[in-house]
Design a protein around this motif. Structure first.
Motif, PDB file in Angstrom:
ATOM      1  N   SER A 209     -36.458 -26.682  30.282  1.00  0.00           N
ATOM      2  CA  SER A 209     -35.969 -25.458  29.629  1.00  0.00           C
ATOM      3  C   SER A 209     -34.467 -25.298  29.796  1.00  0.00           C
ATOM      4  CB  SER A 209     -36.691 -24.233  30.202  1.00  0.00           C
ATOM      5  OG  SER A 209     -38.056 -24.253  29.835  1.00  0.00           O
ATOM      6  N   TRP A 210     -33.956 -25.764  30.927  1.00  0.00           N
ATOM      7  CA  TRP A 210     -32.506 -25.731  31.143  1.00  0.00           C
ATOM      8  C   TRP A 210     -31.794 -26.634  30.130  1.00  0.00           C
ATOM      9  CZ3 TRP A 210     -29.227 -29.741  32.831  1.00  0.00           C
ATOM     10  CH2 TRP A 210     -27.932 -29.348  33.199  1.00  0.00           C
ATOM     11  N   VAL A 211     -32.355 -27.820  29.878  1.00  0.00           N
ATOM     12  CA  VAL A 211     -31.776 -28.727  28.883  1.00  0.00           C
ATOM     13  C   VAL A 211     -31.828 -28.090  27.500  1.00  0.00           C
ATOM     14  CG1 VAL A 211     -31.953 -30.984  27.780  1.00  0.00           C
ATOM     15  CG2 VAL A 211     -32.408 -30.771  30.229  1.00  0.00           C
ATOM     16  N   GLU A 212     -32.947 -27.463  27.178  1.00  0.00           N
ATOM     17  CA  GLU A 212     -33.078 -26.800  25.878  1.00  0.00           C
ATOM     18  C   GLU A 212     -32.029 -25.696  25.730  1.00  0.00           C
ATOM     19  OE1 GLU A 212     -34.767 -27.783  23.483  1.00  0.00           O
ATOM     20  OE2 GLU A 212     -36.684 -28.640  24.108  1.00  0.00           O
ATOM     21  N   LYS A 213     -31.796 -24.969  26.794  1.00  0.00           N
ATOM     22  CA  LYS A 213     -30.806 -23.891  26.736  1.00  0.00           C
ATOM     23  C   LYS A 213     -29.403 -24.449  26.539  1.00  0.00           C
ATOM     24  CE  LYS A 213     -29.766 -19.463  28.876  1.00  0.00           C
ATOM     25  NZ  LYS A 213     -30.178 -18.478  29.906  1.00  0.00           N
TER      26      LYS A 213
END
Length: 257
Positions: A209-213
């Motif tokens: 989710s951090w990468v997606e953000k």
């Protein structure tokens, strides 16, 4: 001067001329590689935008779970992985995709200089990891490798693992980095990284989710493609006159004040 000596000097001059032409050709090939690869990743960005438009509402960070930033991440929303000393007078911001060939070309050309400047305390680098190629060609190799790099950051091994990933980058159309076992195998090239904690982080997709953000931040940031390399807010990668030597001069001049 004897005829033999004249012939010897003529031959030496000819050899020197040949070597100079070879060097010019090599430099031209290197510039072409970087520029050509950049075009590929810019096209990838256009494709990503198309995919986002076609799947509006489907690509939500929440779908992948809570946002877990890697240890030591800094900047807005903790999206930057820092390398180098906080007190450095110059900061280089790099947006990269581990599947992007232009990013690899940049790393190959600039890595020795970046390491030298960071180790000397003259340059701080902030890495932002995105997944443009996943959107362009499909697959999840950009996401999986970025998550693995964030897991390496948790272990204090980001820079070494970051370099290993680019050194072992598959062909752009080969989604080999989607395989967690492959990413864990590459961790074996970094001393002390291949631990149960790292393996669990990779397999669990702890930082997905951090990468997606970070990827969303890139899309809304108005950048043209990867790599985007900012020094003082200016995209120096877009400057065709930029070289590692010129970047070094700029950073060292700033360090001297």
């Amino acid at each position: 001067m004897s005829e033999k000596n004249r012939d010897g000097k003529r031959t030496a001059r000819e050899r020197l001329a040949v070597e100079r032409e070879k060097q010019k050709a090599a430099d031209k090939r290197r510039r072409t590689l970087i520029v050509g690869a950049s075009v590929v990743c810019v096209l990838g960005l256009a494709a990503v935008i198309g995919v986002v438009a076609a799947n509006a509402g489907k690509d939500k960070t929440d779908d992948a779970g809570p946002v877990v930033a890697p240890s030591g991440a800094q900047g807005k929303d903790s999206l930057a992985i820092p390398v180098g000393k906080d007190g450095a007078k110059s900061t280089l911001t790099i947006w990269e995709d581990f599947r992007c060939p232009a990013c690899q070309a940049f790393e190959v050309a600039y890595r020795p200089t970046l390491h030298e400047l960071a180790d000397a305390g003259k340059l701080r680098i902030e890495y932002h990891l995105v997944r443009l190629i996943d959107g362009n060609l499909g697959g999840s190799g950009s996401l999986r490798s970025a998550n693995a790099a964030a897991c390496a950051q948790d272990a204090g091994k980001f820079r070494d693992y970051h370099d290993v990933l680019f050194a072992n980058q598959p062909q752009e159309t080969d989604d080999a980095f989607a395989n967690n076992d492959k990413l864990i195998q590459l961790a074996g090239k970094v001393k002390g990284l291949d631990t149960p904690a790292f393996q669990k982080c990779v397999k669990d997709g702890t930082h997905d989710s951090w990468v997606e953000k970070a990827n969303q931040a890139f899309r809304t940031g108005g950048f043209g493609g990867t790599p985007t390399v900012l020094l003082g807010g200016k995209n120096i990668y877009a400057d065709q006159t930029m070289t590692p030597a010129k970047l070094k001069q700029m950073v060292e001049a700033a360090d001297r004040g």
